[in-house]
Design an enzyme around this catalytic site. Sequence first.
Site, PDB file in Angstrom:
ATOM      1  N   HIS A 169       0.734  -1.081  -0.064  1.00 60.95           N
ATOM      2  CA  HIS A 169      -0.269   0.429   0.024  1.00 60.95           C
ATOM      3  C   HIS A 169       0.280   1.028  -0.211  1.00 60.95           C
ATOM      4  O   HIS A 169       0.289   2.326  -0.795  1.00 60.95           O
ATOM      5  CB  HIS A 169      -0.991  -0.060   1.224  1.00 60.95           C
ATOM      6  CG  HIS A 169      -1.601  -1.292   1.339  1.00 60.95           C
ATOM      7  ND1 HIS A 169      -1.990  -1.737   2.195  1.00 60.95           N
ATOM      8  CD2 HIS A 169      -2.801  -1.069  -0.101  1.00 60.95           C
ATOM      9  CE1 HIS A 169      -2.959  -2.839   2.090  1.00 60.95           C
ATOM     10  NE2 HIS A 169      -3.429  -2.286   1.361  1.00 60.95           N
ATOM     11  N   LYS A 209     -18.838  -4.449  10.973  1.00 59.09           N
ATOM     12  CA  LYS A 209     -17.996  -6.033  11.011  1.00 59.09           C
ATOM     13  C   LYS A 209     -16.700  -5.431  11.652  1.00 59.09           C
ATOM     14  O   LYS A 209     -16.142  -4.261  11.429  1.00 59.09           O
ATOM     15  CB  LYS A 209     -17.585  -5.687   9.096  1.00 59.09           C
ATOM     16  CG  LYS A 209     -18.152  -6.270   8.294  1.00 59.09           C
ATOM     17  CD  LYS A 209     -17.501  -7.091   7.316  1.00 59.09           C
ATOM     18  CE  LYS A 209     -18.568  -6.722   6.044  1.00 59.09           C
ATOM     19  NZ  LYS A 209     -18.135  -6.242   4.757  1.00 59.09           N
ATOM     20  N   SER A 266      -2.772  -8.051   2.742  1.00 55.92           N
ATOM     21  CA  SER A 266      -3.167  -7.871   4.389  1.00 55.92           C
ATOM     22  C   SER A 266      -3.919  -9.585   5.241  1.00 55.92           C
ATOM     23  O   SER A 266      -3.293  -9.796   6.150  1.00 55.92           O
ATOM     24  CB  SER A 266      -4.315  -7.071   4.583  1.00 55.92           C
ATOM     25  OG  SER A 266      -4.058  -5.438   3.715  1.00 55.92           O
ATOM     26  N   ARG A 288      -2.389  -6.368  -8.378  1.00 56.88           N
ATOM     27  CA  ARG A 288      -1.925  -7.323  -8.257  1.00 56.88           C
ATOM     28  C   ARG A 288      -1.740  -8.666  -9.477  1.00 56.88           C
ATOM     29  O   ARG A 288      -0.671  -8.953  -9.618  1.00 56.88           O
ATOM     30  CB  ARG A 288      -2.411  -7.757  -6.533  1.00 56.88           C
ATOM     31  CG  ARG A 288      -0.814  -7.280  -5.388  1.00 56.88           C
ATOM     32  CD  ARG A 288      -1.567  -8.051  -4.455  1.00 56.88           C
ATOM     33  NE  ARG A 288      -2.902  -7.116  -4.153  1.00 56.88           N
ATOM     34  CZ  ARG A 288      -3.809  -7.845  -2.649  1.00 56.88           C
ATOM     35  NH1 ARG A 288      -2.878  -8.599  -1.743  1.00 56.88           N
ATOM     36  NH2 ARG A 288      -5.269  -7.811  -2.989  1.00 56.88           N
TER      37      ARG A 288
HETATM   38  P1  ADP Z   1      -9.914  -3.501  -0.367  1.00 56.93           P
HETATM   39  O1  ADP Z   1     -10.561  -4.097   0.834  1.00 56.93           O
HETATM   40  O2  ADP Z   1     -10.581  -2.373  -0.528  1.00 56.93           O
HETATM   41  O3  ADP Z   1      -9.658  -4.614  -1.417  1.00 56.93           O
HETATM   42  P2  ADP Z   1      -7.297  -3.191   1.035  1.00 56.93           P
HETATM   43  O4  ADP Z   1      -6.505  -2.665   2.132  1.00 56.93           O
HETATM   44  O5  ADP Z   1      -7.000  -4.823   0.778  1.00 56.93           O
HETATM   45  O6  ADP Z   1      -9.014  -2.774   0.617  1.00 56.93           O
HETATM   46  O7  ADP Z   1      -6.394  -3.214  -0.884  1.00 56.93           O
HETATM   47  C1  ADP Z   1      -6.836  -1.739  -1.004  1.00 56.93           C
HETATM   48  C2  ADP Z   1      -6.214  -1.507  -2.391  1.00 56.93           C
HETATM   49  O8  ADP Z   1      -4.725  -1.678  -2.252  1.00 56.93           O
HETATM   50  C3  ADP Z   1      -6.905  -2.387  -3.649  1.00 56.93           C
HETATM   51  O9  ADP Z   1      -6.637  -1.837  -4.625  1.00 56.93           O
HETATM   52  C4  ADP Z   1      -5.912  -3.634  -3.317  1.00 56.93           C
HETATM   53  O10 ADP Z   1      -5.490  -4.195  -4.764  1.00 56.93           O
HETATM   54  C5  ADP Z   1      -4.120  -3.207  -3.441  1.00 56.93           C
HETATM   55  N1  ADP Z   1      -2.944  -3.427  -2.740  1.00 56.93           N
HETATM   56  C6  ADP Z   1      -3.363  -4.126  -1.833  1.00 56.93           C
HETATM   57  N2  ADP Z   1      -2.156  -5.273  -1.089  1.00 56.93           N
HETATM   58  C7  ADP Z   1      -1.390  -4.790  -3.255  1.00 56.93           C
HETATM   59  C8  ADP Z   1       0.485  -4.560  -2.973  1.00 56.93           C
HETATM   60  N3  ADP Z   1       0.737  -5.389  -2.589  1.00 56.93           N
HETATM   61  N4  ADP Z   1       0.648  -4.405  -3.584  1.00 56.93           N
HETATM   62  C9  ADP Z   1      -0.347  -3.563  -4.222  1.00 56.93           C
HETATM   63  N5  ADP Z   1      -1.056  -3.046  -4.116  1.00 56.93           N
HETATM   64  C10 ADP Z   1      -2.106  -3.301  -3.437  1.00 56.93           C
END
Ligand code: ADP
Length: 154
Positions: free
Chosen positions: A18, A42, A129, A91
Amino acid sequence: MKRVALFPGSFDPFTKGHEDIVLRGLRLFDEVIVGIGHNSTKKRYFPVEMMKQLIEQTFEAYPAVSVVTYDDLTAKTAFEFNARFLLRGLRNTTDFEYENSIAQVNRHVNEELETVFLITSPHLAPISSTIIRELHKYGHDVNEFLPYQLTTLA
Ligand code: ADP
């Protein structure tokens, strides 16, 4: 007019993947707002206020980055903060399938809104995550995946 992007996500937790999207987003936008979306019904793994503080700390040296929390439609939240762009990371093809449909919906709710996707830096692509929560739950040190240090267990 300033180019403002909202980077929405659950960020449970915010990872180095992120962080990379935010830093690269700063090359495209004047301001990046990290929006922690949390549905109050949630339960999260890492409390939302704690995560907000850790993200703020991560970008202390970047006045163009701010962090907000919201419990509403992402497209409405973007409008509220005068953000004409949504920033998202991609990703893999699974991300693409999901992102494709939410980008269409967001555009439907707020037609001014453009979603901008950045392809993950390859070395950060395996970070998710979900996996970090799983490792943390079983007592594994996850700090190598995070742009800040977790000192206490959530
Ligand atoms: P959501 O629950 O909305 O998917 P996340 O917190 O999981 O939220 O992810 C937020 C954004 O960051 C999404 O666009 C996701 O694809 C992107 N993202 C998550 N992990 C990575 C990573 N390792 N590299 C690049 N982008 C990522």
